[in-house]
Design a protein around this motif. Structure first.
Motif, short mmCIF file in Angstrom:
data_model
loop_
_atom_site.label_atom_id
_atom_site.label_comp_id
_atom_site.label_asym_id
_atom_site.label_seq_id
_atom_site.Cartn_x
_atom_site.Cartn_y
_atom_site.Cartn_z
N ALA A 690 -6.27 11.39 9.30
CA ALA A 690 -4.94 10.77 9.43
C ALA A 690 -4.98 9.31 9.00
CB ALA A 690 -4.46 10.89 10.88
N TRP A 691 -6.01 8.57 9.41
CA TRP A 691 -6.12 7.16 9.00
C TRP A 691 -6.24 7.05 7.48
CZ3 TRP A 691 -9.94 6.07 13.53
CH2 TRP A 691 -9.24 5.52 14.62
N ASP A 692 -7.03 7.91 6.90
CA ASP A 692 -7.22 7.89 5.45
C ASP A 692 -5.89 8.11 4.74
OD1 ASP A 692 -8.12 8.03 2.88
OD2 ASP A 692 -9.60 9.61 3.21
N ASN A 693 -5.14 9.13 5.18
CA ASN A 693 -3.89 9.43 4.50
C ASN A 693 -2.77 8.45 4.83
OD1 ASN A 693 -4.65 11.41 2.76
ND2 ASN A 693 -4.23 13.10 4.15
N ALA A 694 -2.86 7.78 5.99
CA ALA A 694 -1.89 6.72 6.29
C ALA A 694 -2.07 5.57 5.29
CB ALA A 694 -2.09 6.21 7.72
N ILE A 698 0.72 4.35 2.29
CA ILE A 698 1.19 2.98 2.01
C ILE A 698 0.91 2.63 0.55
CG2 ILE A 698 0.84 0.54 2.57
CD1 ILE A 698 0.24 1.41 5.47
N GLU A 699 -0.27 3.01 0.07
CA GLU A 699 -0.65 2.67 -1.31
C GLU A 699 0.24 3.34 -2.34
OE1 GLU A 699 -5.44 1.80 -0.65
OE2 GLU A 699 -4.82 3.64 -1.64
N ALA A 700 0.59 4.62 -2.09
CA ALA A 700 1.38 5.36 -3.08
C ALA A 700 2.82 4.83 -3.13
CB ALA A 700 1.37 6.85 -2.75
N GLY A 701 3.35 4.38 -1.97
CA GLY A 701 4.72 3.83 -1.95
C GLY A 701 5.76 4.81 -2.46
N LEU A 709 6.16 -1.00 3.84
CA LEU A 709 4.84 -1.34 4.42
C LEU A 709 3.91 -1.93 3.36
CD1 LEU A 709 4.37 1.97 6.45
CD2 LEU A 709 4.88 -0.27 7.41
N GLY A 710 4.13 -1.57 2.11
CA GLY A 710 3.22 -1.97 1.04
C GLY A 710 3.58 -3.33 0.49
N PRO A 711 3.15 -3.70 -0.72
CA PRO A 711 2.24 -2.96 -1.60
C PRO A 711 0.78 -3.12 -1.16
CG PRO A 711 2.79 -5.05 -2.59
CD PRO A 711 3.55 -4.98 -1.29
N HIS A 717 -1.10 -2.97 4.88
CA HIS A 717 -2.09 -2.22 4.08
C HIS A 717 -3.50 -2.57 4.51
CE1 HIS A 717 -4.64 -1.64 0.36
NE2 HIS A 717 -4.24 -0.43 0.64
N LYS A 718 -3.72 -3.86 4.79
CA LYS A 718 -5.07 -4.27 5.24
C LYS A 718 -5.41 -3.61 6.59
CE LYS A 718 -6.02 -8.42 2.67
NZ LYS A 718 -5.81 -9.85 2.51
N ALA A 719 -4.41 -3.54 7.47
CA ALA A 719 -4.62 -2.88 8.77
C ALA A 719 -4.95 -1.40 8.56
CB ALA A 719 -3.38 -3.02 9.63
N ALA A 720 -4.28 -0.78 7.57
CA ALA A 720 -4.52 0.64 7.28
C ALA A 720 -5.92 0.85 6.73
CB ALA A 720 -3.48 1.15 6.29
#
Length: 767
Positions: A690-694, A698-701, A709-711, A717-720
């Motif tokens: 779940a963390w990986d895909n969260a 955000i990255e895919a936007g 939340l991005g870019p 994103h850094k928290a993710a």
């Protein structure tokens, strides 16, 4: 005498090896198709790079005027670097593992041979005292041979899988220039090579071993199938080292590359300037491919062995009915054919044209294989089993009908599908659980971690109910044999499951190669889409592995209890209860060791990557190359050194407990480890996924919410990224290794049961 099965013995003897041969031939065919993608630049007669004909196949490179030639050469170079790194790591690992295998084989021989003081005289059988069986020494010799066979098959299948994956990764990247559909087919076909090779070779080696051992054992089927259990032990003990060693390798590199590259230096994932990038891509192959292959092979070998052991002391074995006796192998044979039909749906019948069709196509594979397999099981249960027979149930024979056995296999098969889809719901960024985790990144890494842990714990509920239901139903219908074939049902579509699983790391590597070769962002978008779908399906594969491990270890536990002549496992006796509470602690101890290993290896990696960025002039500007080799060496050394203690913990626990405390305490340990191990394994895998895909969400936007939340590089994103980094060892080292822990301790106890029953419990004998 009950009515015999419809399928005659000769037909069975032909059907099993033919199904295995078809599986191997299909794997070779897929490999030939993948190898048609060239890794050398094509030349035209006038000296320019070749242009493709037609409108559907045009290359992006040509629109954008990039030089095609250099890209292909660069891809080939990167691919060979990844392949060399993976091969050298596996050879180093196998040297240590081979030494261990030799020592353990000697232990099996000495322990089992000493049961009757190395006597060569025939003994009265364990279950039917009026018959004579082969001496314990023969059991020792053949169990040792079976152990070595299982270990070698496991290593070879993992190694071949890794070779195919490193062969296909750059080819997938190059095909992505022609469109997402072409790249998908290349990655999926390569996964299928591994899936079918492993399923077919596992079946074939087991079938040959049964027939060769049978030449010596003759009518003593009880002894024959007891010796065959060594095959499952060999498969799983190699899988343990493959999973732990590979998992430590891949995550040390991944965490090191992410923390310094993404968080500190703000460069993209798989950027060629990052010194740990090759080690990271090598890690995907040795952990997710070689490790996963050995792991599922181990489950498959053990569930077959558990079913065969119980069948050998049921009416099938007592009356020497060959066809129903090898029913587990018939189920696997039908599984290969069912998966073959299923694979054609992904590669030949339907073409993927858009990015959003990838994940549904992979999910359809699971559904189609399950439906086709259900029909296959019904057919083989009707043909391969007598209508009425008896199954050994802790000292008494229970009357069972063939349709009840069909239900046992089917419930395992469908429970696997349910676990797969629940896992997907909790780990795919298309659904609310992962989107909530991504949303929690607004307020920093701490809330992300809290939400992620909660998601993991919650995701355990439905899979446990599914496992509990399948255990209750299959046990009620056909005792421990029912549980063993339910596990086999869950694994009967192993070829498709592995194809989907291996597809993930291949796509991940393809994206890395595209980034390192400096290909356009549009190609990177395509490989990212392939990779995101691969991430979810990898989580589904882990769900299958954990669910089947729970059923397998319960079946092995039942066989162990019968073999060790324990009448009941009573939790209220102190001997059993102390075992139970210690057994429940073992998965935590094991997880602590593997997590700490990843942490300390990652620490060295982070320091090395920082050192290179700080001391190599021109590295950030991209004018000089980083020193990839040092990072590869750090990962290799750390994983080889760190895989020994967790491996020793799992392998030595049953021996120490059995010898010092006896079979009752050992039965408690096995039950405790099973009950707590399954929970931790599911929650760890799903939290990490779940963390990986969260982070990927955000990255895919792709949605309005994700864009807020991005870019990349924003605070959320850094928290993710931090969440993803914490989740890495959970989902790829500790979680997947735990299912091997519960299976391996059970199968090892079963193999050594004759010794423990005769000479075990030294401490309690003195007290």
């Amino acid at each position: 005498m009950a009515a015999a099965a419809i399928l005659p013995e000769l037909a069975t003897q032909v059907l099993i090896p033919v199904a295995a041969a078809v599986g191997i031939a299909f794997a070779v065919l897929q490999w030939v198709l993948v190898s048609k993608v060239r890794l050398t630049p094509e030349r035209r007669a006038d000296g320019g790079a070749a242009k493709t004909t037609g409108t559907s196949d045009y290359l992006i490179e040509e629109e954008e005027g990039l030089n095609d030639h250099n890209v292909v050469i660069k891809c080939a170079e990167i691919q060979s670097a990844i392949s060399e790194g993976a091969t050298s790591f596996l050879f180093t690992e196998y040297k240590y593992v081979g030494l261990f295998m030799g020592i353990f084989a000697i232990l099996i021989f000495l322990f089992l041979g000493s049961v009757e003081g190395f006597s060569t005289k025939s003994q009265p059988c364990h279950y039917s005292k009026d018959k004579t069986c082969k001496p314990a020494l023969a059991n020792a010799i053949f169990s040792t041979i079976a152990f070595v066979l299982g270990a070698v098959t496991s290593l070879v299948s993992g190694f071949l899988g890794m070779k195919i994956a490193t062969y296909a990764n750059a080819r997938t990247t190059l095909e992505a220039r022609k469109g997402v559909g072409k790249a998908f087919i290349t990655a999926f076909r390569s996964g299928a090579v591994m899936g079918f090779l492993l399923a077919a070779s596992g079946l074939l080696v087991l079938y040959i071993a049964i027939n060769l051992f049978g030449i010596y054992y003759g009518d003593d089927w009880e002894g024959l199938f007891e010796a065959i259990t060594g095959y499952g032990l060999g498969g799983s003990s190699m899988a343990l080292f493959g999973r732990v060693g590979g998992g430590i390798y891949t995550k040390a590199a991944d965490v090191g590359a992410d923390l310094v590259g993404k968080v500190e230096r703000n460069i993209p994932e798989d950027d060629p300037r990052n010194p740990a990038v090759i080690a990271d891509n090598v890690g995907d192959n040795v952990g997710d491919i070689a490790g996963m292959g050995s792991d599922l092979f181990g489950s498959y070998a053990e569930s077959s062995c558990a079913a065969l052991v119980v069948a050998s002391i049921s009416s099938f074995g007592i009356n020497h009915e060959f066809t129903p006796m090898v029913y587990p192998l018939l189920v696997s044979s039908v599984g290969i054919i069912a998966c073959l039909i299923t694979t054609l749906f992904a590669t030949d019948f339907f073409e993927i044209k858009a990015v959003n069709e990838i994940e549904p196509a992979l999910k359809k594979q699971l559904i189609i294989s399950t439906v086709v397999m259900t029909i296959g099981i019904a057919l083989i249960s009707w043909l391969g089993l007598p209508y009425t027979f008896t199954i050994f149930n802790f000292g008494v024979q229970k009357t069972v009908h063939s349709w009840q056995l069909f239900l046992c296999v089917a419930v395992g098969l469908w429970a696997g599908l349910i676990i797969g889809f629940v896992t997907e719901y909790y780990t795919s960024n298309a659904y609310s659980p992962v989107q909530d985790v991504a949303d929690s990144c607004r307020t920093g890494a701490a809330t992300n971690v809290i939400f992620g842990l909660a998601l993991g714990y919650k995701s355990v509920i439905i899979p446990i109910f599914a496992i509990a239901f399948s255990i209750f139903l299959s046990f009620s219908l056909a005792a421990m044999y029912g549980v063993a074939v339910a596990a086999l049902g869950m694994l009967s579509t192993i070829a498709t499951g592995l194809a989907i699983d291996a597809y993930g790391p291949i796509s991940d590597n393809a994206g890395g190669i595209a980034e390192m070769a400096g290909m356009s962002h549009r190609i990177r978008e395509r490989t990212d889409a392939l990779d995101a779908a691969g991430n979810t399906t990898a989580a589904i594969g882990k769900g299958f592995a954990i669910g089947s491990a729970a059923l397998v270890s319960l079946a092995l536990f039942g066989a162990f209890v019968s073999r060790a002549a324990i009448s009941t496992v009573d939790v209220l006796t102190p001997k059993v209860f102390i075992g139970l509470i210690v057994g429940a602690m073992l998965p935590y101890w094991f997880s602590a060791m593997t997590m700490k290993s990843v942490g300390s290896a990652a620490l060295k990696m982070v320091e090395e990557v920082r050192r290179q960025f700080n001391t190599i002039p021109g590295l950030m500007e991209g004018t000089t190359k980083p020193d990839y080799a040092t990072c590869v060496k750090i990962s290799t050394d750390a994983s080889i050194k760190e895989m020994i203690p967790p491996g020793a913990l799992v392998m030595l626990t049953p021996l120490i407990v059995g010898i010092l405390f006896g079979v009752e305490t050992l039965s408690g340990v096995l039950a405790g480890a099973l009950v707590s191990g399954v929970q931790i394994a599911i929650s760890a895998s799903n939290t990490g996924g779940a963390w990986d895909n969260a982070k990927k969400y955000i990255e895919a936007g792709a949605s309005e919410h994700a864009r807020t939340l991005g870019p990349k590089g924003s605070d959320p994103h850094k928290a993710a990224v931090i969440g993803d980094t914490i989740g890495d060892p959970l989902k790829d080292t500790s979680g997947p290794s735990l299912n091997i822990l519960i299976k391996l301790m059970a199968v090892e106890s079963l193999v050594f049961a004759p010794f423990f029953a005769t000479h075990g419990g030294i401490l309690f004998k003195w007290l």
